[in-house]
Design a protein around this motif. Structure first.
Motif, PDB file in Angstrom:
ATOM      1  N   GLU A  85      64.451 -50.817 -20.933  1.00 16.14           N
ATOM      2  CA  GLU A  85      64.916 -50.201 -19.536  1.00 16.14           C
ATOM      3  C   GLU A  85      65.624 -50.877 -18.719  1.00 16.14           C
ATOM      4  O   GLU A  85      65.785 -52.379 -19.009  1.00 16.14           O
ATOM      5  N   HIS A  90      60.290 -51.102 -15.387  1.00 15.96           N
ATOM      6  CA  HIS A  90      59.424 -49.887 -15.714  1.00 15.96           C
ATOM      7  C   HIS A  90      58.928 -49.574 -14.452  1.00 15.96           C
ATOM      8  O   HIS A  90      57.955 -50.216 -13.906  1.00 15.96           O
ATOM      9  N   ARG A 113      65.348 -46.327 -23.756  1.00 20.24           N
ATOM     10  CA  ARG A 113      66.058 -45.213 -23.110  1.00 20.24           C
ATOM     11  C   ARG A 113      67.440 -45.282 -23.828  1.00 20.24           C
ATOM     12  O   ARG A 113      68.035 -46.030 -24.212  1.00 20.24           O
ATOM     13  N   THR A 123      71.114 -48.427 -20.280  1.00 22.15           N
ATOM     14  CA  THR A 123      70.003 -47.837 -19.948  1.00 22.15           C
ATOM     15  C   THR A 123      69.782 -47.524 -18.416  1.00 22.15           C
ATOM     16  O   THR A 123      69.146 -46.740 -17.786  1.00 22.15           O
ATOM     17  N   SER A 127      68.976 -44.250 -16.456  1.00 24.96           N
ATOM     18  CA  SER A 127      68.036 -44.088 -15.240  1.00 24.96           C
ATOM     19  C   SER A 127      68.630 -43.169 -13.942  1.00 24.96           C
ATOM     20  O   SER A 127      67.970 -42.624 -13.296  1.00 24.96           O
ATOM     21  N   HIS A 133      64.964 -40.421 -24.035  1.00 22.73           N
ATOM     22  CA  HIS A 133      64.314 -41.441 -24.149  1.00 22.73           C
ATOM     23  C   HIS A 133      62.712 -41.447 -24.767  1.00 22.73           C
ATOM     24  O   HIS A 133      62.309 -40.133 -25.166  1.00 22.73           O
TER      25      HIS A 133
END
Length: 219
Positions: A85, A90, A113, A123, A127, A133
């Motif tokens: 991530e 996270h 991801r 990643t 996001s 993912h």
């Protein structure tokens, strides 16, 4: 250069052709994996509020042992277009799963991801804009120690949609991962040969208990 053999099981709720496969056997594995339901577990993880996400891909315990380690699954993920991530951060409560191995519910080992071709910063883009993912759970308890990795794979919306799963996102995410993994890939000096077996009728079809009310039935 290290060469690792990987077997992926892609779970579906309708019949599919089964491909012949040859794998390197892990020293600990007597079976590719144990059906979680037989040990009181579930094919859904626990996403809270009484619903879960499907454990729709399995990396077999017959895969090369190095793939099944924490570092190994991260390197393998990078070889097929995923990474850790964004900046290792996270957000949100980790989900848990009961794999019927005697360990009860255990939090995810890691979440990986889609990295859009950049294992360093890609990643962060996922996001923001959404993408594929997966969460990783290891079956290693005292009553069913296959060493297999169970993956909860899904494709999600962007941050403005609160990362909700896209329509049919569990099946779409599963198939995207399987397509990316099939054949020969490499990362960090390791070359992976992955073969896929479609396994039908293990996971129940329908939307009962499934997070976001998704219907599980499409290959």
């Amino acid at each position: 250069m290290m060469i690792s053999a990987v077997m992926i099981g892609a779970l579906a709720a309708v019949p599919a052709a089964i491909a012949g496969v040859v794998y390197a056997r892990s020293a600990k594995a007597n079976l590719a994996f144990f059906n979680p339901v037989n040990g009181g577990g579930s094919w859904l993880d626990n996403a809270g509020v009484g619903v879960g996400e499907p454990l729709n891909v399995i990396i077999s315990g017959f895969s090369s042992p190095d793939v099944l380690t924490d570092d190994g699954i991260v390197n393998y993920a990078r070889a097929i277009g995923f990474s850790e991530e964004c900046f290792g951060i996270h957000i949100g409560t980790p989900q848990s799963a009961n794999l019927g191995d005697g360990n009860g519910f255990v939090n995810q080992t890691i979440e990986l991801r889609q990295d859009f071709g950049s294992s360093g910063l890609g990643t962060c883009l996922e996001s923001l804009v959404g993408g594929n993912h997966f969460r990783v759970y290891r079956q290693n308890g005292p009553t069913a120690n296959s060493g297999a990795l169970f993956l909860a794979v899904s494709k999600e919306e962007d941050v403005f949609e609160s990362h909700n799963i896209i329509p049919d996102g569990y099946d779409i995410g599963r198939d995207m991962l399987v397509t990316a993994a099939t054949g020969t890939t490499n990362f960090g000096g390791v070359t992976y040969t992955t073969q896929v077996e479609r396994m039908a009728n293990l996971m129940p079809s329908g939307s009962a208990g499934v997070n976001h009310g998704m219907l599980l039935c499409v290959l």
